[in-house]
Design an enzyme around this catalytic site. Structure first.
Site, PDB file in Angstrom:
ATOM      1  N   ARG A  10     -10.338   0.033  -8.358  1.00 57.82           N
ATOM      2  CA  ARG A  10     -11.488   0.249  -7.474  1.00 57.82           C
ATOM      3  C   ARG A  10     -12.686   0.847  -8.202  1.00 57.82           C
ATOM      4  O   ARG A  10     -13.776   0.933  -7.632  1.00 57.82           O
ATOM      5  CB  ARG A  10     -11.077   1.155  -6.299  1.00 57.82           C
ATOM      6  CG  ARG A  10     -12.035   1.052  -5.117  1.00 57.82           C
ATOM      7  CD  ARG A  10     -11.545   1.812  -3.906  1.00 57.82           C
ATOM      8  NE  ARG A  10     -11.812   3.238  -3.976  1.00 57.82           N
ATOM      9  CZ  ARG A  10     -11.624   4.084  -2.964  1.00 57.82           C
ATOM     10  NH1 ARG A  10     -11.129   3.618  -1.816  1.00 57.82           N
ATOM     11  NH2 ARG A  10     -11.878   5.364  -3.080  1.00 57.82           N
ATOM     12  N   ASP A  38     -14.359  -0.614   0.328  1.00 64.50           N
ATOM     13  CA  ASP A  38     -13.985  -0.664   1.748  1.00 64.50           C
ATOM     14  C   ASP A  38     -15.128  -1.194   2.608  1.00 64.50           C
ATOM     15  O   ASP A  38     -15.730  -0.482   3.420  1.00 64.50           O
ATOM     16  CB  ASP A  38     -13.575   0.733   2.221  1.00 64.50           C
ATOM     17  CG  ASP A  38     -12.325   1.233   1.514  1.00 64.50           C
ATOM     18  OD1 ASP A  38     -11.592   0.397   0.950  1.00 64.50           O
ATOM     19  OD2 ASP A  38     -12.090   2.451   1.511  1.00 64.50           O
ATOM     20  N   ASP A  54       0.857  -1.189   0.000  1.00 60.90           N
ATOM     21  CA  ASP A  54       0.000   0.000   0.000  1.00 60.90           C
ATOM     22  C   ASP A  54       0.898   1.246   0.000  1.00 60.90           C
ATOM     23  O   ASP A  54       2.094   1.182  -0.254  1.00 60.90           O
ATOM     24  CB  ASP A  54      -0.937  -0.049   1.207  1.00 60.90           C
ATOM     25  CG  ASP A  54      -2.282   0.601   0.938  1.00 60.90           C
ATOM     26  OD1 ASP A  54      -2.297   1.739   0.438  1.00 60.90           O
ATOM     27  OD2 ASP A  54      -3.329  -0.016   1.233  1.00 60.90           O
ATOM     28  N   ASP A  60      -5.840   2.685  -7.093  1.00 58.35           N
ATOM     29  CA  ASP A  60      -6.785   2.996  -6.019  1.00 58.35           C
ATOM     30  C   ASP A  60      -7.337   4.408  -6.187  1.00 58.35           C
ATOM     31  O   ASP A  60      -6.729   5.258  -6.858  1.00 58.35           O
ATOM     32  CB  ASP A  60      -6.081   2.864  -4.662  1.00 58.35           C
ATOM     33  CG  ASP A  60      -7.066   2.691  -3.514  1.00 58.35           C
ATOM     34  OD1 ASP A  60      -8.247   2.420  -3.774  1.00 58.35           O
ATOM     35  OD2 ASP A  60      -6.638   2.823  -2.351  1.00 58.35           O
ATOM     36  N   HIS A  64      -7.507  -8.541   2.931  1.00 55.38           N
ATOM     37  CA  HIS A  64      -6.965  -7.179   2.992  1.00 55.38           C
ATOM     38  C   HIS A  64      -7.772  -6.395   4.016  1.00 55.38           C
ATOM     39  O   HIS A  64      -8.997  -6.498   4.056  1.00 55.38           O
ATOM     40  CB  HIS A  64      -7.053  -6.510   1.621  1.00 55.38           C
ATOM     41  CG  HIS A  64      -6.551  -5.093   1.598  1.00 55.38           C
ATOM     42  ND1 HIS A  64      -5.208  -4.774   1.725  1.00 55.38           N
ATOM     43  CD2 HIS A  64      -7.209  -3.909   1.479  1.00 55.38           C
ATOM     44  CE1 HIS A  64      -5.060  -3.462   1.661  1.00 55.38           C
ATOM     45  NE2 HIS A  64      -6.252  -2.906   1.522  1.00 55.38           N
ATOM     46  N   GLU A 102     -12.254   6.535  -8.660  1.00 54.02           N
ATOM     47  CA  GLU A 102     -13.627   6.935  -9.031  1.00 54.02           C
ATOM     48  C   GLU A 102     -13.669   8.207  -9.901  1.00 54.02           C
ATOM     49  O   GLU A 102     -14.564   8.251 -10.766  1.00 54.02           O
ATOM     50  CB  GLU A 102     -14.468   7.142  -7.763  1.00 54.02           C
ATOM     51  CG  GLU A 102     -14.702   5.911  -6.935  1.00 54.02           C
ATOM     52  CD  GLU A 102     -13.498   5.544  -6.072  1.00 54.02           C
ATOM     53  OE1 GLU A 102     -13.387   4.365  -5.689  1.00 54.02           O
ATOM     54  OE2 GLU A 102     -12.662   6.426  -5.803  1.00 54.02           O
ATOM     55  N   GLU A 127     -11.890   9.581  -6.286  1.00 56.11           N
ATOM     56  CA  GLU A 127     -12.525   9.720  -4.971  1.00 56.11           C
ATOM     57  C   GLU A 127     -13.060  11.132  -4.760  1.00 56.11           C
ATOM     58  O   GLU A 127     -14.145  11.304  -4.203  1.00 56.11           O
ATOM     59  CB  GLU A 127     -11.535   9.343  -3.859  1.00 56.11           C
ATOM     60  CG  GLU A 127     -12.153   9.472  -2.483  1.00 56.11           C
ATOM     61  CD  GLU A 127     -11.409   8.704  -1.422  1.00 56.11           C
ATOM     62  OE1 GLU A 127     -10.920   9.350  -0.493  1.00 56.11           O
ATOM     63  OE2 GLU A 127     -11.322   7.465  -1.519  1.00 56.11           O
TER      64      GLU A 127
END
Length: 794
Positions: A454, A471, A290, A403, A530, A406, A408
């Site tokens: 994601r 998540d 990560d 990651d 995870h 979107e 985010e």
């Protein structure tokens, strides 16, 4: 029936079912085009074209509007479909050998038909209000509706108005209407789907007003949709993935076990964790790093995208040592470059960031800091981002984790090279995956990329995208929503949807929940525990009992590698999901919303344990087959519901009668995998007179191996005769594949009596064994796949 009678029957049915469309829309004329037909109306024009007899595209062009001709999703080229255009004073009929579109002139009405049965019709069709442009359709009262992407909802999504705006939902459990993967796609229990071929944000209203209406709404863009039909669910999904692209084969190691958490802070911590897997004999194929690989802190470092040497002083050496042990390294990346990161000035200088209205890098605040966003639509941004991935590949990195895609945080006033934030928001993750996939195809053409993302959109599967469900909370409610999400996404083309095994969010230490989630994970596409680091996600750091139970699950996952790899091949070839709802085979209304059990491939039926301290579970056994308990061989007759006792070692797992199930011995890593030796279990049922299965194999790493003739396809067949039973093994071997001798233990379950005679290619053999108590017959075989093998049992 002659053509004139056929047209008359269709016309009569059409009139009987027609419902007036927009009363202000007036028909003017129709004419043929090179690809279909064009219908002019007073407020615009329609274009209709067939991609195949099961796929038709409808475009509406309002007067005064032009829109982008290219699709984010569609890659299929229109085939030369045989069509007939017929016109009367009242109706236009444009039909193929399958689908047809019927256009009533007065009042204006469009409907779609398949083999003489109405599929769906436009209601008001295209309309525009102050906030949205919409397309509206009529539904029948009995339809169950699926689609709209990844949502934590019931299987039947009818009654919901679903926003189309990819957004993360931290800590969701049993219900979430808006998540990372929204999709402009509706599927019906009548085995058709409508794909709204448009990228900008909007909504999908699945009859929320309960007036039998489907509405798609968008802020702008293309008024284009495809109607797709099929004679079965598999046929329907095959047609849709022909339209939007097939998923490439993943590398075989992607079907193994992953070590992952948020996150490993240092090289020493990462190496110690991998060492514990090997010390405990728990198989492992990949480790995921990560955001600490590029910075010491969570905040302030995103965008560095280079190794933080204080924590990882010998990253290249570590990756190389892992690789020699068969363990691949995957690194996280994000599309945000913080103003405090080491690369901010470089990103500004090279013009790789999205802009504000006056042409400066658009800066905004979110959890990780003050940031800009990489403009993957600008040639500079695309080239710069790919150069980072090329450097990671040179370092030995085998997989990419994208990651926060979107994205985010994506302010509406932000401008990309090809449009506003709201116009590209839903396809940002999709196009990010395309950037990586196309980069590999260009610069590393023989390598199968691993792209964990994601967020995505319709058609993202063709870029090899491996989606996960975000998540999820580390609770029983979080687990309960996972099968439904994965089943829904498999039907929408993204068959590798999976969850953070054990749950991600919250410091909840629940050994039973963790165990049950990992047991479910055996029978879902990617095995990747995870979680946030407060409670370990890796089994090697749990109690001895939990570790032992997890080890059993992971070992089974590796034993099933031949079966699971064949599922990946079926998905690559036909788009068939790895996880499949029970209603794929039985159209009963009470199964149309069922997700408590599901098929893993064709031959496993799985019932996850999703409630604490559950002692027994009600299971419906589909009538299409009889079933055998995978662990005890107990037979259950299909077409009934039974109460099945649970145990702590596994989830209820049943095998279809007539199945051929290949299993191998557990290996520590897929690098040690070899299909030259395996057990082949056949589940015999006296009622079955024949059965056939196939098993795909290649080297697990070469890109386009099947297309390049670098494969073998093993075929197993059983036939019951009056005096004997016969097994036939044949192989299709690609022209560029070197086949080998197969050492196979054929294990026949539920064989009633000890055979009096067994022959292989006419020669009697005696090195067999029969267990009268378990009714299991074991026959060792040596098979040269260049020749057919015939086994007869008297």
């Amino acid at each position: 029936m002659n053509k004139s009678n056929y047209i008359f029957c269709i016309f009569c049915s059409f009139v009987a079912f027609s419902i007036a469309q927009n009363p202000n829309r007036l028909f003017e004329e129709v004419h043929e085009t090179p690809q279909g037909i064009e219908v002019l109306v007073n407020d615009g024009k329609y274009r209709f074209k067939f991609y195949s007899p099961e796929i038709i595209e409808t475009s509406f062009f309002p007067k005064g509007q032009n829109f982008e001709d290219s699709s984010h999703a569609v890659v299929m080229l229109p085939n030369e479909v045989k069509t007939v255009l017929t016109q009367t004073d009242h109706v236009i009929m444009f039909h193929s050998d399958g689908l047809s579109v019927n256009i009533q002139k007065y009042p204006f009405q469009i409907s779609y038909w398949y083999h003489g049965n109405q599929v769906i019709s436009e209601k008001t069709g295209y309309q525009k209000n102050q906030t949205h442009e919409t397309l509206q359709f009529n539904l029948t009262p009995d339809e169950v509706l699926y689609g709209g992407g990844a949502r934590a909802l019931d299987m039947n999504r009818r009654g919901y108005k679903l926003e189309l705006y990819n957004r993360a939902h931290y800590g969701y459990e049993t219900e979430s209407e808006l998540m990372n993967y929204t999709m402009p796609l509706m599927l019906s229990s009548k085995k058709y789907m409508i794909h709204f071929d448009n990228a900008p944000i909007g909504f999908l209203d699945l009859d929320s007003s309960h007036d039998n209406t489907l509405t798609y709404g968008t802020i702008s863009g293309r008024k284009i949709y495809q109607v797709v039909v099929g004679d079965s669910w598999e046929h329907l999904i095959d047609n849709y993935t022909n339209l939007t692209g097939k998923q490439p084969m993943p590398p075989r190691w992607a079907l193994g076990n992953f070590s992952s958490r948020f996150g490993y802070h240092s090289q020493a911590e990462t190496e110690y964790t991998v060492e514990q897997f090997q010390k405990n004999g728990i198989p492992l194929d990949a480790v995921i790093l990560d955001l600490y690989w590029f910075g010491k802190e969570i905040q302030g470092t995103m965008g560095n995208l280079e190794v933080f040497r204080d924590s990882f002083p010998d990253m290249e050496g570590m990756i190389g040592r892992f690789k020699r042990k068969g363990i691949k390294t995957i690194l996280i990346t994000e599309p945000f470059v913080l103003t405090t990161s080491n690369r901010w000035e470089e990103a500004v200088q090279k013009d790789v960031l999205a802009k504000d209205s006056i042409g400066n890098p658009f800066k905004f605040d979110f959890y990780f800091g003050n940031t800009g966003l990489i403009d993957i639509y600008h040639p500079n941004g695309k080239e710069w981002f790919w150069s980072i991935y090329k450097d990671l590949d040179k370092m030995g990195v085998e997989g990419i984790w994208g990651d926060l895609g979107e994205p985010e945080v994506h302010p509406s006033s932000l401008l990309h090279f090809k449009g506003s934030a709201d116009e590209v928001h839903n396809i940002y993750g999709h196009d990010w995956a395309a950037l990586v996939y196309q980069g590999y195809a260009r610069d590393f053409p023989n390598k199968r990329p691993f792209i964990l993302m994601r967020a995505g959109y319709s058609g993202s599967q063709r870029f090899g995208m491996i989606p996960w469900s975000g998540d999820v909370n580390r609770t029983w409610g979080g687990l309960q929503s996972q099968p439904k999400i994965a089943l829904q996404m498999g039907m929408q083309g993204l068959a590798y949807m999976h969850s953070d095994l054990g749950g991600f969010a919250g410091p909840n230490l629940d050994d039973e929940l963790y165990t049950r989630w990992l047991q479910y994970g055996v029978f879902q596409p990617i095995y990747r525990p995870h979680a946030q680091e407060e409670v370990p996600s890796e089994p090697v750091f749990r109690t001895e009992k939990v570790k032992d139970l997890a080890k059993k699950s992971i070992e089974l996952r590796y034993q099933m590698l031949p079966y699971n790899y064949n599922l990946a091949f079926e998905n690559h070839l036909k788009g068939t999901p790895l996880m499949r709802p029970l209603f794929f085979e039985e159209d009963q209304n009470d199964l149309s919303e069922w997700s408590r059990s599901y098929y893993w491939g064709r031959d496993f039926m799985i019932t996850p344990v999703t409630t604490s301290e559950l002692k027994e579970v009600e299971i419906y056994f589909p009538s299409s087959s009889n079933w055998f308990d995978f662990y005890t061989d107990q037979k259950v007759v299909g077409g009934q519901t039974k109460t099945i006792a649970t145990n702590e070692f596994s989830v209820p797992t049943f095998i279809r009668s007539g199945a051929f199930v290949p299993l191998v011995e557990t290996v520590q890593t897929t690098d040690q995998y070899n299909l030259s030796r395996f057990d082949l279990h056949y589940y015999n049922d006296p009622k079955l007179t024949s059965s056939q299965r196939s098993l795909y194999n290649d080297n697990g790493e070469t890109n386009l191996a099947y297309e390049g003739g670098q494969f073998e396809l093993l075929e197993f067949e059983y036939n019951k005769r009056r005096k004997y039973s016969k097994f036939t093994f044949e192989a299709q071997v690609g022209e560029n594949y070197e086949s080998d001798i197969k050492i196979i233990n054929l294990i026949v379950h539920q064989w009633e009596d000890k055979p009096s005679r067994i022959t292989v290619n006419g020669q009697k053999i005696s090195n067999t064994s029969y267990d009268s108590e378990s009714k299991t017959l074991t026959i060792p075989l040596q098979w040269s796949t260049s020749k057919e093998l015939n086994l007869k049992i008297k």
